[in-house]
Motif scaffolding. Structure first.
Motif: not given
Length: 494
Positions: A66-69, A73-76, A121-122
């Motif tokens: 979640g934090k990484l998104c 960014g959620a795509k990566r 999330i996406v």
């Protein structure tokens, strides 16, 4: 993104959810074939780790995703999670012994921890607030159906092809998802990079692993009062305390304390934990009743669960359509939990000779209740937070559900064994029932049925607690705008 890009991306997201859900439920029916092929002598003892290591890796990675998104960014992160899951799937299919397969399942679990949450999330980025009910409802619908259909598909692959195909089938689907996601997704990126609280992520991961090991080993591998279980409980308490302290002191915590200042999330998180707790008991112990008491084969038990799948499908699609038209989500959530409580109470009256149509009706009602619940809490949490916290809010709710499911499996298992032991002292194994003399076997079946009934009664009580929380939940109708406080303006695409 153009409308055609959004539709293709949505298709990719749905296929990703299929991968995530099926892989959590498809391995169990292939377990005997896996042991027979890889290690017919000692593989049975290590078989539970095929399920456990996947759950441990996926749960430990959840908060970090979640934090990484939110940061990168959620795509990566979405594409990275899919790629890691596919790498693990390929290694699983190529494994030549149980050790290699368990290691490959760990890799697969690390990727699988992001499949469901990051995909949600996406979807939240793709769909405006008023459309999230349909999108999130579809994700919840697939989750519910996967719980039922996964074991059936696993049995079909194992019987007609090879157990390796339960892993190989992920590859063409996943490669299609990667191609579609890379070509179509244009999601907001945070722009300036922020620090990630890796120590906090490590602490919560270690605490989750300790708790899951307690639920997995307690009462089975080790006695509840054994030094191993007590040490794991102490480790969980210490790690949880250290994690909470870290979250209040870290510059950018993995689970920001301000999340819990939101009145919606303060209720949504324990609500999702109780829902996961109650749901897992209803499904797992229905299968135990079918296989042990009614003598239904593992693959055939999936057919008995089809009424539940039908209930999930009907109520999920109907509620998603009405909510997407502007109806409030809270009445459907409350109605779904009330229906689930009633269905679990009805299932607590099962006998050794309950008719198939009565069991099917109870399971349909249970599925209809869950269909109104699955996915809605995540959508409510997403709509309650600014865009900057979309990732951590989504994964926090999923984390609560995962822990609830693990606790439910353990606690209900203790309930079942205690009831059976109380009614039939000295009986030490469900697998031995078929070899018992007729009179003793009948008493054993009655004892197991009584234990399953008690589990369903406890499940009804847990779901009743979730119903009370749902009644207290305050659901907002609007999504925080991107210009709101704490919601960053997108500056690039990623």
């Amino acid at each position: 993104m153009t409308e055609s890009q959004k539709k293709l991306a949505a298709l990719g997201c749905l296929l990703t959810l299929v991968l995530a859900i099926l892989d959590q439920n498809i391995v169990s029916t292939a377990s005997v074939a896996i042991v027979r092929d890889l290690d017919p002598v000692g593989g049975l003892a290590r078989l539970p780790w095929l399920i456990t290591v996947y759950a441990l890796a996926a749960t430990a990675a959840l908060p970090l995703y979640g934090k990484l998104c939110d940061v990168y960014g959620a795509k990566r992160i979405y594409l990275g999670a899919v790629a890691l899951f596919l790498a693990g799937s390929a290694l699983c299919g190529l494994s030549q012994n149980m050790g290699e397969l368990i290691a490959a399942r760990t890799v697969q679990g690390l990727g699988g921890g992001g499949l469901m949450s990051v995909t949600l999330i996406v979807i939240a980025h793709l769909a405006p607030a008023e459309k999230r009910a349909s999108a999130g409802g579809m994700g919840g619908l697939l989750a519910g159906l996967g719980m039922v259909v996964g074991p059936l598909i696993g049995g079909l692959f194992t019987d007609n092809l090879s157990w390796r195909w339960i892993f190989y089938v992920n590859l063409p689907i996943g490669l299609f998802v990667l191609a579609v996601g890379a070509a179509t997704l244009r999601l907001p990126d945070r722009g300036p990079r922020h620090r990630i609280d890796y120590p906090g992520a490590a602490l919560v991961a270690a605490a989750a692993v300790a708790l899951l090991l307690v639920t997995e080993w307690g009462g089975r591998e080790y006695a509840w009062g054994s030094p191993t279980i007590l040490a794991l409980c102490a480790a969980f308490a210490v790690l949880l305390a250290a994690f909470l302290i870290r979250q209040f002191t870290a510059p950018e915590p993995i689970l920001p304390p301000r999340l819990f200042r939101d009145p919606t999330l303060r209720i949504a998180l324990p609500l999702q934990l109780l829902t996961g707790f109650g749901m897992i008991g209803s499904i797992v112990y229905t299968v135990i009743y079918l296989q042990v008491v009614r003598g239904v084969p593992a693959t055939g038990s999936g057919l008995y669960l089809l009424p539940m799948a039908a209930g999930i499908a009907v109520s999920g699609l109907v509620s998603g359509r009405f909510v997407s038209r502007g109806h409030s989500t809270k009445p459907y959530l409350v109605a779904g939990l009330a229906l689930a409580v009633a269905a679990a109470a009805l299932l607590s009256t099962l006998g050794t000779d309950t008719s198939r149509w009565m069991l099917g009706l109870d399971l349909f009602l249970l599925g209809a209740g869950f269909g109104l619940v699955i996915g809605i809490v995540i959508m409510i949490a997403q709509n309650a937070v600014p865009v900057s916290l979309l990732g951590v809010a989504t994964t926090s709710v999923r984390f609560a559900q995962t822990l609830g499911s693990a606790l439910g499996t353990s606690v209900f298992g203790v309930v079942l064994t205690r009831v059976v032991a109380g009614e039939l002292p000295g009986f030490d194994g469900l697998a031995r029932i078929g070899s018992l003399p007729d009179g003793v076997r009948h008493r054993a079946l009655e004892a197991v049925t009584s234990g399953v009934d008690t589990v369903f009664l406890c499940s009804a009580g847990v779901l009743l607690g979730a119903l009370v929380l749902a009644a207290l939940l305050k659901v907002g109708r609007s999504e925080p705008s991107e210009g709101a406080e704490g919601a960053p303006q997108p500056v690039t695409t990623g």
